[in-house]
Design an enzyme around this catalytic site. Structure first.
Site, PDB file in Angstrom:
ATOM      1  N   ALA A  60       0.829  -1.214   0.000  1.00  0.00           N
ATOM      2  CA  ALA A  60       0.000   0.000   0.000  1.00  0.00           C
ATOM      3  C   ALA A  60       0.861   1.259   0.000  1.00  0.00           C
ATOM      4  CB  ALA A  60      -0.922  -0.005   1.217  1.00  0.00           C
ATOM      5  N   HIS A  71     -45.101  13.994  11.273  1.00  0.00           N
ATOM      6  CA  HIS A  71     -44.626  14.852  10.196  1.00  0.00           C
ATOM      7  C   HIS A  71     -43.982  16.138  10.698  1.00  0.00           C
ATOM      8  CE1 HIS A  71     -49.212  14.707  10.203  1.00  0.00           C
ATOM      9  NE2 HIS A  71     -48.903  15.615  11.091  1.00  0.00           N
ATOM     10  N   ASN A  78     -32.389  22.440  21.335  1.00  0.00           N
ATOM     11  CA  ASN A  78     -31.399  21.767  22.182  1.00  0.00           C
ATOM     12  C   ASN A  78     -30.065  22.492  22.284  1.00  0.00           C
ATOM     13  OD1 ASN A  78     -31.024  21.232  19.436  1.00  0.00           O
ATOM     14  ND2 ASN A  78     -29.994  19.289  19.816  1.00  0.00           N
ATOM     15  N   ARG A 112     -50.037  30.920  25.090  1.00  0.00           N
ATOM     16  CA  ARG A 112     -50.323  31.851  24.002  1.00  0.00           C
ATOM     17  C   ARG A 112     -50.654  33.233  24.572  1.00  0.00           C
ATOM     18  NH1 ARG A 112     -54.890  27.958  21.839  1.00  0.00           N
ATOM     19  NH2 ARG A 112     -53.644  26.092  21.416  1.00  0.00           N
TER      20      ARG A 112
END
Length: 429
Positions: A9, A336, A359, A413
């Site tokens: 090699a 999804h 995160n 909210r």
């Protein structure tokens, strides 16, 4: 009879046109040299590799995975060529198997067949479809008469289609005797290992040609040959797993890493990529999904899902456009358009569309822990570190930055406001 193995090699690999050494080019996510070493150590505990070009870089890769490998260095300036690579090599065993570092497709069974012949000198040969620049092997009376390098072959010899594969098995004492006799009196001014055949013939040594498969023993010199070899390896990998019971839909469109494992009944759809040391157990991987270094058990993933490294899924559904990373999900549904990174989510929990585990604060990563039977509404952000206990409802549109106790409803909210006829005030001329 015990065998020492030497892998050549040290070449420059200029045709590869890469800053990366040729033997570190990857097939199916593993360096060429590592493919060869795996087979070598299955046959012998005395394995050496000859290096030169970018020696330190290649040596580091080899020893990281095969620490018992002996590393030798070739003096290319003074002793170029394949025979020059053997200077300083001291085999421990009665015979030597010489391999090339750019032959990752060679199978262990083929090498065992080559070692099964007890002649003092065996060489692997093949009938070439296109002889190209291979060395030609002249065979007479079932024995090898000589090997002629392409550069030194005359017109008649170049018509021969029996070619040298570059793999040899030779008696150690014979090698020690003949190696010093090889000179560089040739067009390239190199020390050819092929000259050992002529020297052995002069000593009436029987030389046996062992016919092998051309594709399996192909040497890889450029990126085109690299792609051909990877296609061959992919076919072998998928054929093996199909024979073990895995279903591949349109297998030619999928990529499976060499270290990937399947267990039980698995199904893989088109355009899927599974890599690293992933393990798929009794699961379905749907179209155009990517899985990296992850475990998927009794689950379905995709279509168009992405499992980045260190995910572990069990009894879980991951739908389209869901990305997971370093995630442990047990009996979870995430249908999804979500990102679930650095998290643990327990059984019975449903993750709504658009959920994100936030995160990373720019310096450090933090974990999100979600308990059992939690309902997470759409468009929710978890600002880690945060822990959600069992049986919690997170209202859609929430940004969760505090721990939530068992059984609670979390909603944050702001109050809504409606201004009548605002549209007409803004756009009316």
């Amino acid at each position: 009879m015990k065998t020492s193995i030497l892998i050549l090699a040290a070449g420059l690999g200029t045709r590869m046109k890469s800053q990366k050494p040729k033997v570190l080019q990857e097939l199916c996510q593993k360096s060429m040299i590592l493919h060869i070493l795996k087979k070598a150590f299955a046959l012998s505990d005395d394995v050496s590799v000859v290096l030169s070009h970018q020696k330190e870089r290649v040596e580091k890769e080899i020893l990281e995975h095969f620490p018992k490998t002996q590393i030798l260095e070739q003096d290319l300036q003074n002793y170029p060529g394949t025979a020059g690579a053997l200077r300083g090599f001291e085999p421990k065993n009665e015979r030597v198997l010489i391999l090339c570092g750019d032959m990752p497709l060679v199978e262990q069974t083929s090498l065992e067949a080559l070692l099964g012949n007890n002649a003092k000198l065996n060489l692997a040969v093949f009938k070439a479809r296109d002889s190209k620049s291979y060395g030609r092997v002249v065979i007479k009376d079932d024995g090898v008469e000589k090997i002629v390098e392409f550069k030194d072959a005359n017109a008649r010899e170049r018509e021969i289609n029996t070619c040298n594969a570059g793999v040899y098995v030779i008696d150690s004492r014979l090698l020690k005797e003949l190696l010093p006799l090889i000179d560089n009196n040739n067009a390239a001014k190199e020390y050819y290992l092929t000259d050992i055949v002529k020297l052995a013939k002069e000593k009436d040594v029987m030389i046996k040609a062992v016919f092998v498969d051309e594709d399996e023993f192909m040497g890889i010199n450029d990126k085109f040959e690299l792609s051909i070899a990877e296609n061959f390896m992919q076919e072998k990998i998928k054929k093996y797993w199909m024979q073990q019971g895995v279903i591949f839909h349109l297998p030619q469109s999928t990529f499976i890493g060499v270290d990937v494992k399947f267990v039980g009944e698995c199904e893989v759809y088109e355009n899927v990529r599974i890599g690293g040391k992933s393990k798929i157990i009794n699961s379905i991987i749907k179209s155009s999904s990517v899985i990296e270094n992850s475990i998927v058990e009794n689950s379905d993933v995709g279509p168009l899902a992405h499992l980045r490294p260190n995910c572990e899924l069990k009894n879980t559904h991951i739908g389209n456009f869901v990305e997971c990373k370093n995630a442990n999900l047990n009996a979870v549904k995430a249908g999804h358009l979500s990102y679930l990174g650095d998290c643990e989510i327990d059984s019975g929990t449903n993750i709504g569309c658009g959920t994100i585990t936030c995160n990373y604060d720019g310096v450090k990563k933090y974990k999100t822990i979600i308990g059992k039977n939690v309902f997470v509404g759409s468009d929710t952000q978890f600002i880690a570190p945060v822990k959600i206990e069992d049986e919690v409802i997170i209202a859609a549109g929430s940004t969760v930055s505090v721990n939530v106790e068992k059984g609670a409803l979390f909603i944050n909210r702001t109050g809504h406001k409606i201004i009548k006829n605002y549209y007409y005030k803004k756009f009316q001329k």
